[in-house]
Motif scaffolding. Sequence first.
Motif, PDB file in Angstrom:
ATOM      1  N   ALA A 570       0.827  -1.212   0.000  1.00  0.00           N
ATOM      2  CA  ALA A 570       0.000   0.000   0.000  1.00  0.00           C
ATOM      3  C   ALA A 570       0.857   1.255   0.000  1.00  0.00           C
ATOM      4  O   ALA A 570       0.549   2.231  -0.695  1.00  0.00           O
ATOM      5  N   LEU A 571       1.940   1.238   0.777  1.00  0.00           N
ATOM      6  CA  LEU A 571       2.835   2.400   0.813  1.00  0.00           C
ATOM      7  C   LEU A 571       3.471   2.645  -0.545  1.00  0.00           C
ATOM      8  O   LEU A 571       3.512   3.791  -1.031  1.00  0.00           O
ATOM      9  N   TYR A 572       3.961   1.594  -1.177  1.00  0.00           N
ATOM     10  CA  TYR A 572       4.585   1.747  -2.494  1.00  0.00           C
ATOM     11  C   TYR A 572       3.577   2.228  -3.536  1.00  0.00           C
ATOM     12  O   TYR A 572       3.877   3.078  -4.376  1.00  0.00           O
ATOM     13  N   LYS A 573       2.355   1.687  -3.449  1.00  0.00           N
ATOM     14  CA  LYS A 573       1.332   2.072  -4.427  1.00  0.00           C
ATOM     15  C   LYS A 573       0.886   3.517  -4.238  1.00  0.00           C
ATOM     16  O   LYS A 573       0.748   4.272  -5.209  1.00  0.00           O
ATOM     17  N   GLN A 574       0.665   3.920  -2.987  1.00  0.00           N
ATOM     18  CA  GLN A 574       0.162   5.273  -2.719  1.00  0.00           C
ATOM     19  C   GLN A 574       1.215   6.340  -3.023  1.00  0.00           C
ATOM     20  O   GLN A 574       0.879   7.422  -3.514  1.00  0.00           O
ATOM     21  N   THR A 575       2.474   6.053  -2.727  1.00  0.00           N
ATOM     22  CA  THR A 575       3.528   7.039  -3.021  1.00  0.00           C
ATOM     23  C   THR A 575       3.951   7.010  -4.475  1.00  0.00           C
ATOM     24  O   THR A 575       4.522   7.991  -4.977  1.00  0.00           O
ATOM     25  N   GLY A 576       3.681   5.885  -5.148  1.00  0.00           N
ATOM     26  CA  GLY A 576       4.065   5.780  -6.554  1.00  0.00           C
ATOM     27  C   GLY A 576       5.511   5.402  -6.761  1.00  0.00           C
ATOM     28  O   GLY A 576       5.990   5.400  -7.905  1.00  0.00           O
ATOM     29  N   VAL A 577       6.235   5.086  -5.697  1.00  0.00           N
ATOM     30  CA  VAL A 577       7.653   4.729  -5.798  1.00  0.00           C
ATOM     31  C   VAL A 577       7.902   3.473  -4.987  1.00  0.00           C
ATOM     32  O   VAL A 577       7.635   3.451  -3.783  1.00  0.00           O
ATOM     33  N   ASN A 578       8.419   2.451  -5.665  1.00  0.00           N
ATOM     34  CA  ASN A 578       8.845   1.235  -4.983  1.00  0.00           C
ATOM     35  C   ASN A 578      10.358   1.290  -4.859  1.00  0.00           C
ATOM     36  O   ASN A 578      11.078   1.081  -5.837  1.00  0.00           O
ATOM     37  N   PRO A 579      10.891   1.593  -3.666  1.00  0.00           N
ATOM     38  CA  PRO A 579      12.340   1.784  -3.536  1.00  0.00           C
ATOM     39  C   PRO A 579      13.137   0.534  -3.899  1.00  0.00           C
ATOM     40  O   PRO A 579      14.263   0.635  -4.370  1.00  0.00           O
ATOM     41  N   THR A 580      12.548  -0.647  -3.691  1.00  0.00           N
ATOM     42  CA  THR A 580      13.261  -1.879  -4.028  1.00  0.00           C
ATOM     43  C   THR A 580      13.540  -1.951  -5.519  1.00  0.00           C
ATOM     44  O   THR A 580      14.653  -2.300  -5.945  1.00  0.00           O
ATOM     45  N   LEU A 581      12.536  -1.602  -6.333  1.00  0.00           N
ATOM     46  CA  LEU A 581      12.728  -1.614  -7.791  1.00  0.00           C
ATOM     47  C   LEU A 581      13.722  -0.561  -8.224  1.00  0.00           C
ATOM     48  O   LEU A 581      14.525  -0.779  -9.138  1.00  0.00           O
ATOM     49  N   VAL A 582      13.683   0.596  -7.568  1.00  0.00           N
ATOM     50  CA  VAL A 582      14.632   1.660  -7.907  1.00  0.00           C
ATOM     51  C   VAL A 582      16.058   1.224  -7.592  1.00  0.00           C
ATOM     52  O   VAL A 582      16.981   1.441  -8.380  1.00  0.00           O
ATOM     53  N   ILE A 583      16.240   0.579  -6.444  1.00  0.00           N
ATOM     54  CA  ILE A 583      17.577   0.116  -6.055  1.00  0.00           C
ATOM     55  C   ILE A 583      18.081  -0.946  -7.024  1.00  0.00           C
ATOM     56  O   ILE A 583      19.246  -0.942  -7.432  1.00  0.00           O
ATOM     57  N   VAL A 584      17.195  -1.869  -7.418  1.00  0.00           N
ATOM     58  CA  VAL A 584      17.581  -2.902  -8.387  1.00  0.00           C
ATOM     59  C   VAL A 584      17.971  -2.278  -9.715  1.00  0.00           C
ATOM     60  O   VAL A 584      18.957  -2.678 -10.355  1.00  0.00           O
ATOM     61  N   ALA A 585      17.196  -1.265 -10.127  1.00  0.00           N
ATOM     62  CA  ALA A 585      17.522  -0.577 -11.389  1.00  0.00           C
ATOM     63  C   ALA A 585      18.886   0.097 -11.306  1.00  0.00           C
ATOM     64  O   ALA A 585      19.666   0.077 -12.267  1.00  0.00           O
ATOM     65  N   LYS A 586      19.211   0.682 -10.149  1.00  0.00           N
ATOM     66  CA  LYS A 586      20.520   1.318  -9.966  1.00  0.00           C
ATOM     67  C   LYS A 586      21.645   0.297 -10.075  1.00  0.00           C
ATOM     68  O   LYS A 586      22.677   0.540 -10.697  1.00  0.00           O
ATOM     69  N   ARG A 587      21.413  -0.853  -9.444  1.00  0.00           N
ATOM     70  CA  ARG A 587      22.452  -1.883  -9.476  1.00  0.00           C
ATOM     71  C   ARG A 587      22.689  -2.397 -10.891  1.00  0.00           C
ATOM     72  O   ARG A 587      23.821  -2.644 -11.302  1.00  0.00           O
ATOM     73  N   LYS A 588      21.588  -2.574 -11.631  1.00  0.00           N
ATOM     74  CA  LYS A 588      21.739  -2.996 -13.029  1.00  0.00           C
ATOM     75  C   LYS A 588      22.500  -1.959 -13.827  1.00  0.00           C
ATOM     76  O   LYS A 588      23.380  -2.286 -14.631  1.00  0.00           O
ATOM     77  N   ALA A 589      22.149  -0.686 -13.593  1.00  0.00           N
ATOM     78  CA  ALA A 589      22.855   0.383 -14.303  1.00  0.00           C
ATOM     79  C   ALA A 589      24.321   0.409 -13.910  1.00  0.00           C
ATOM     80  O   ALA A 589      25.214   0.630 -14.758  1.00  0.00           O
ATOM     81  N   GLY A 590      24.626   0.161 -12.622  1.00  0.00           N
ATOM     82  CA  GLY A 590      26.015   0.146 -12.162  1.00  0.00           C
ATOM     83  C   GLY A 590      26.807  -0.975 -12.812  1.00  0.00           C
ATOM     84  O   GLY A 590      27.968  -0.789 -13.205  1.00  0.00           O
ATOM     85  N   ARG A 591      26.169  -2.181 -12.928  1.00  0.00           N
ATOM     86  CA  ARG A 591      26.867  -3.294 -13.572  1.00  0.00           C
ATOM     87  C   ARG A 591      27.136  -3.001 -15.046  1.00  0.00           C
ATOM     88  O   ARG A 591      28.179  -3.348 -15.596  1.00  0.00           O
ATOM     89  N   LYS A 592      26.186  -2.341 -15.676  1.00  0.00           N
ATOM     90  CA  LYS A 592      26.361  -1.984 -17.083  1.00  0.00           C
ATOM     91  C   LYS A 592      27.514  -1.010 -17.253  1.00  0.00           C
ATOM     92  O   LYS A 592      28.307  -1.111 -18.203  1.00  0.00           O
ATOM     93  N   ILE A 593      27.630  -0.070 -16.326  1.00  0.00           N
ATOM     94  CA  ILE A 593      28.732   0.904 -16.384  1.00  0.00           C
ATOM     95  C   ILE A 593      30.070   0.199 -16.221  1.00  0.00           C
ATOM     96  O   ILE A 593      31.042   0.477 -16.938  1.00  0.00           O
ATOM     97  N   ASN A 594      30.121  -0.763 -15.278  1.00  0.00           N
ATOM     98  CA  ASN A 594      31.368  -1.495 -15.048  1.00  0.00           C
ATOM     99  C   ASN A 594      31.805  -2.257 -16.286  1.00  0.00           C
ATOM    100  O   ASN A 594      33.001  -2.333 -16.608  1.00  0.00           O
ATOM    101  N   GLN A 595      30.808  -2.850 -16.973  1.00  0.00           N
ATOM    102  CA  GLN A 595      31.145  -3.580 -18.196  1.00  0.00           C
ATOM    103  C   GLN A 595      31.683  -2.650 -19.272  1.00  0.00           C
ATOM    104  O   GLN A 595      32.616  -2.986 -20.020  1.00  0.00           O
ATOM    105  N   GLU A 596      31.083  -1.471 -19.337  1.00  0.00           N
ATOM    106  CA  GLU A 596      31.550  -0.516 -20.339  1.00  0.00           C
ATOM    107  C   GLU A 596      32.955  -0.011 -20.012  1.00  0.00           C
ATOM    108  O   GLU A 596      33.762   0.253 -20.898  1.00  0.00           O
TER     109      GLU A 596
END
Length: 714
Positions: A570-596
């Motif tokens: 309910a908290l994630y839905k009402q605020t419109g932000v799921n911090p877990t998904l945001v953190i996962v997206a950051k980690r994926k972006a970080g791994r992509k940067i490392n590969q580059e």
Amino acid sequence: MTSADANNAECTLVPSSPTSLDTKKRKYSPIILEEQEKKPLDVKKIAVKRLKKHCSCTPTKAKDFIVDFFPVIRWFPKYKWKEWILGDVMSGLIVGILLVPQSIAYSLLAGQEPIYGLYTSFFACLIYFLMGTSRHISVGIFGVLCLMIGQVVDRELQFAGFDLTDDTNSTAQSEMFNQSAGVCGRSCFAIRIGSTLTFVAGVYQVAMGIFQVGFISVYLSDSLLSGFATGASFTILTSQVKYLLGISIPRAHGPGSLVKTWVYIFKNIHNTNICDLVTSILCLLVLVPLKEINECYKSKLKAPIPGELLVVVVATLVSHYGRLNAKFNSTVAGNIPTGFMVPTPPDWTIISRIATDALPIAIIGFAITVSLSEMFAKKHGYTVRANQEMFAIGFCNILPAFFHCFTTSAALAKTLVKESTGCKTQLSSIVTALVLLLVLLVIAPLFHSLQKCVLGVVTIVNLRGALRKFIDLPKMWKVSKVDTAIWFVTMISSAFVSTELGLLIGVSFSVICVIVRTQVPRATMLGHLEGTEIYEDLGRYKNLKNLPGIKIFRFEAPLYYANKEIFKAALYKQTGVNPTLVIVAKRKAGRKINQEMKHKVIANSCASNKTEVTLQLSQQQFEFHTVIIDCSVIQFLDTVGIATVKEVFKDYRQIGIPILLSSCNASVIDSLRKGSYFENGNINTLVFYSVHDAVMFASNVHQKNGDYEANSLC
């Protein structure tokens, strides 16, 4: 607001002084509310003190104990004879007259001879006069309890080898004589079962009074009791149909007994006694209109028309002089002895078989008595003692069990009659007992020719109140759909499963409804009413506005293991932000940067680019900068709830959004402190006195530089 101290992790409530959101014009000046030091709990000292209080015996304490145990000692010397005696005598006479036919009729429902119903009503009136704290309730035979007793009696009779279809009218007096000679017939064995069951139920009630476990009745809500009474009324009605038709069928037992009984009725309907059927119809045509007249004109009538007594008297005379039993084989009440029988103890050998059956009888009897006592006490401006009521109703069962009686409790219909006819005190119960005593000593044998179908009609007509609850269903549905569902489930299960299981199913369903309410609560976002400190549900009220950069979330239930996932979703839905998904997206972006970066040749350039991209990810912009959780409706947190709050705080903090808590009660704050929520003196773990304080603080910090650490108040 509460903040953590770096040294001892203590927290303090801090309400702010500004009263609007105009933080540019008003300076944020917090006021610290420090908690008082708690004195250590000396369990040994408290235990010794309570033991001395309860175990010591002085003349004063002994006197108070006796007076409290027999309340009549307190109120009877203060009786206002000139003001109250007329109302008590009138109400006692009327209730006594009404009790005579009902006591005889309900005896059949309990599987007993008519005389035992008169005994039961007589002794219950006397004992409650001495021990009861209610001035108005009428204690005596109650239909639902009679049904529950009758089911146990029939089961034990069948187990003992008696024929349940045998309606031979042997006198109770001769049966008791046979018992003294070592022989016990069906009627004798039936009352032995009923009185033993009553004794055990009374012991349960007194034990509950001693250990003060009357809270059990809290789980029997008004809707549950009403549904149970209505469902049981269908079973009672069904059990009386055989008397109305004059047919002989066995009483069905176990789940589905109501359906089985109707199957027996239709299989034997060709054996209907026309005389009994005609008598039943005529009695119904007289009693139902009289009941309606009493109901419609109860405010104008000084006393209700005793329709039941009139019908019983007329029907007895017609049956006697018309010789209906001899000519048409109509079933009659039979010989009813006068006087009292020799007291006998309960049958100790069958207690193990009926101990379980006595428990729901004890609980239902106590719950009905206490609820009626409190209802009329509130109406007339006095108080009753629930624990003493438990003792009173318990001894109304224990002592009469030695005098061939069965279970009693308060009865709503007779209590209403008693109140409406001017009852002031329980002295009216003595008048009622005198009327019953007159019947027992003189009048009882005159009911020998009374047809049992008339008694069945009296029982059925008295079910009107419970059956008319269906009329109130639409209103109940509008007020509370959950209570209506509890009523309906309890009614259906009590009628079509069994009386005892129906009660258990109703209680279980009621508890499930409470759990579901806390497990799936409302979760809303709050808006601000401009110019005030009011924050309310955006989806419910108009003229509320979202605050720029601040999300205010309210969870309307305790936070515990069963609803932790619902809270986070309910908290994630009402605020419109799921911090877990945001953190996962950051980690994926970080791994992509490392590969580059592996494909880069110059190390300095690589490190510079990595830092720049990571900084861009960490500074991801959202529509809001702060989340405030309104904890005003959260009653408590368990260990899982504390872990959930810490997890949510950590996840949102990782994406740069602080969590502020507001309106926490002392229990929630203590739970957070014990769960190390404030450890390490982290200023971001702030708890505010109100939502407005949290909003003021968040706005003040964000307008400066958005750094909560730099703007800490420590």
